[in-house]
Design a protein around this motif. Sequence first.
Motif, PDB file in Angstrom:
ATOM      1  N   ARG A  92      40.830  31.628  25.369  1.00 61.70           N
ATOM      2  CA  ARG A  92      40.670  32.650  26.411  1.00 61.70           C
ATOM      3  C   ARG A  92      40.378  32.012  27.773  1.00 61.70           C
ATOM      4  O   ARG A  92      40.855  32.504  28.802  1.00 61.70           O
ATOM      5  CB  ARG A  92      39.558  33.628  26.031  1.00 61.70           C
ATOM      6  CG  ARG A  92      39.955  34.592  24.909  1.00 61.70           C
ATOM      7  CD  ARG A  92      38.768  35.464  24.488  1.00 61.70           C
ATOM      8  NE  ARG A  92      38.227  36.216  25.604  1.00 61.70           N
ATOM      9  CZ  ARG A  92      38.723  37.374  26.054  1.00 61.70           C
ATOM     10  NH1 ARG A  92      39.783  37.905  25.468  1.00 61.70           N
ATOM     11  NH2 ARG A  92      38.169  37.994  27.079  1.00 61.70           N
ATOM     12  N   ARG A 111      50.156  43.818  20.263  1.00 63.42           N
ATOM     13  CA  ARG A 111      49.763  44.439  21.530  1.00 63.42           C
ATOM     14  C   ARG A 111      50.961  44.938  22.320  1.00 63.42           C
ATOM     15  O   ARG A 111      51.075  44.723  23.535  1.00 63.42           O
ATOM     16  CB  ARG A 111      48.913  43.481  22.367  1.00 63.42           C
ATOM     17  CG  ARG A 111      47.652  43.014  21.652  1.00 63.42           C
ATOM     18  CD  ARG A 111      46.674  42.317  22.553  1.00 63.42           C
ATOM     19  NE  ARG A 111      45.497  41.901  21.816  1.00 63.42           N
ATOM     20  CZ  ARG A 111      44.392  41.400  22.372  1.00 63.42           C
ATOM     21  NH1 ARG A 111      44.320  41.260  23.677  1.00 63.42           N
ATOM     22  NH2 ARG A 111      43.360  41.037  21.628  1.00 63.42           N
ATOM     23  N   THR A 123      51.377  31.860  28.831  1.00 61.80           N
ATOM     24  CA  THR A 123      51.404  33.152  28.159  1.00 61.80           C
ATOM     25  C   THR A 123      50.626  33.048  26.852  1.00 61.80           C
ATOM     26  O   THR A 123      50.404  31.950  26.325  1.00 61.80           O
ATOM     27  CB  THR A 123      52.838  33.616  27.867  1.00 61.80           C
ATOM     28  OG1 THR A 123      53.534  32.582  27.156  1.00 61.80           O
ATOM     29  CG2 THR A 123      53.599  33.932  29.144  1.00 61.80           C
ATOM     30  N   GLY A 170      43.581  30.731  29.072  1.00 65.61           N
ATOM     31  CA  GLY A 170      44.444  31.835  29.487  1.00 65.61           C
ATOM     32  C   GLY A 170      43.864  32.669  30.609  1.00 65.61           C
ATOM     33  O   GLY A 170      44.407  33.729  30.941  1.00 65.61           O
ATOM     34  N   LEU A 221      41.241  34.483  30.636  1.00 67.32           N
ATOM     35  CA  LEU A 221      40.625  35.724  30.177  1.00 67.32           C
ATOM     36  C   LEU A 221      39.113  35.576  30.049  1.00 67.32           C
ATOM     37  O   LEU A 221      38.420  36.554  29.774  1.00 67.32           O
ATOM     38  CB  LEU A 221      41.218  36.134  28.822  1.00 67.32           C
ATOM     39  CG  LEU A 221      42.726  36.392  28.814  1.00 67.32           C
ATOM     40  CD1 LEU A 221      43.193  36.715  27.399  1.00 67.32           C
ATOM     41  CD2 LEU A 221      43.089  37.519  29.772  1.00 67.32           C
ATOM     42  N   ASP A 222      38.625  34.376  30.218  1.00 70.34           N
ATOM     43  CA  ASP A 222      37.194  34.095  30.211  1.00 70.34           C
ATOM     44  C   ASP A 222      36.975  32.930  31.170  1.00 70.34           C
ATOM     45  O   ASP A 222      37.939  32.333  31.677  1.00 70.34           O
ATOM     46  CB  ASP A 222      36.723  33.751  28.791  1.00 70.34           C
ATOM     47  CG  ASP A 222      35.203  33.812  28.641  1.00 70.34           C
ATOM     48  OD1 ASP A 222      34.520  34.148  29.622  1.00 70.34           O
ATOM     49  OD2 ASP A 222      34.705  33.503  27.545  1.00 70.34           O
ATOM     50  N   HIS A 223      35.731  32.604  31.439  1.00 70.15           N
ATOM     51  CA  HIS A 223      35.442  31.550  32.416  1.00 70.15           C
ATOM     52  C   HIS A 223      34.457  30.558  31.818  1.00 70.15           C
ATOM     53  O   HIS A 223      33.577  30.936  31.033  1.00 70.15           O
ATOM     54  CB  HIS A 223      34.856  32.143  33.694  1.00 70.15           C
ATOM     55  CG  HIS A 223      33.560  32.865  33.471  1.00 70.15           C
ATOM     56  ND1 HIS A 223      32.341  32.228  33.458  1.00 70.15           N
ATOM     57  CD2 HIS A 223      33.304  34.165  33.220  1.00 70.15           C
ATOM     58  CE1 HIS A 223      31.386  33.101  33.210  1.00 70.15           C
ATOM     59  NE2 HIS A 223      31.932  34.287  33.059  1.00 70.15           N
TER      60      HIS A 223
END
Length: 263
Positions: free
Chosen positions: A64, A91, A84, A67, A69-71
């Motif tokens: 994540r 999904r 990607t 991608g 989607l998190d840090h």
Amino acid sequence: MSAGAATPAATETGTGPTPAIHVRGLRRVFGDRAVLDGLDLDVPRGEFLALLGASGTGKTTLLRILGALDHPDDGTVLVPRRRTIVFQEPRLVPNKRVLANVTVAMPRGEATRAVGLRALAEVGLDSHARAWPATLSGGEAQRVALARALVREPELLLLDEPFAALDALTRLRMQDLVGELCAAHRPAVLLVTHDVDEAIRLADRVTVLRGGALVRDERVTVPRPRDAADPAFRALRDRLLVDLGVRRPGAGADPTIREGELT
């Protein structure tokens, strides 16, 4: 940004000679627990890396972060702009047909339609372009998700246990398809999986995450196509199962454990 500069967020690289993934000193803390603790990782462009680890060790957290989607809480994370993700669930957008799902968020027009149809043909679903997601099997839906990821020609493809929800036969077919498509498109690939055999079958390198860091990073030298009966395959599997805490060093196969899979 310099590769040596720490940043609290994933930083995108250009298209120069840098690795597809460059991670140094990565930390991610939840409460008082460091799930990732000083992790270092490099993945060259075009390489297929499998990441193994028990549940809760931070595999998906790392994916994540890569991608965006998190840090991270600390460390350097350099990744390509074109990346990607394929998740365990496809999904798909239920009110869009298959082709529209593949090309979602891309510019409308005949050129995009043609690219989308080519991507569907690569996964064997060009005849399903006008189908609705609800009419697809689990394997078909996951192939659409794969086409959607590859149609954008990513430099980095992130796979988060994409075969876990599939039946055994469909899973093997999808593994073969992913291997073929990645060989053709040559993105860097990070596959998160619990399945040791799957990791050995597909990857150029296999890593094991434990205690917030990588405890094994080994190139897979088993000749392709890889046979689970090959002594080299079995030897690597045994080493990985020891690293994962499933098997004791020097112990034989445990009949209570499904061979190759970590739960």
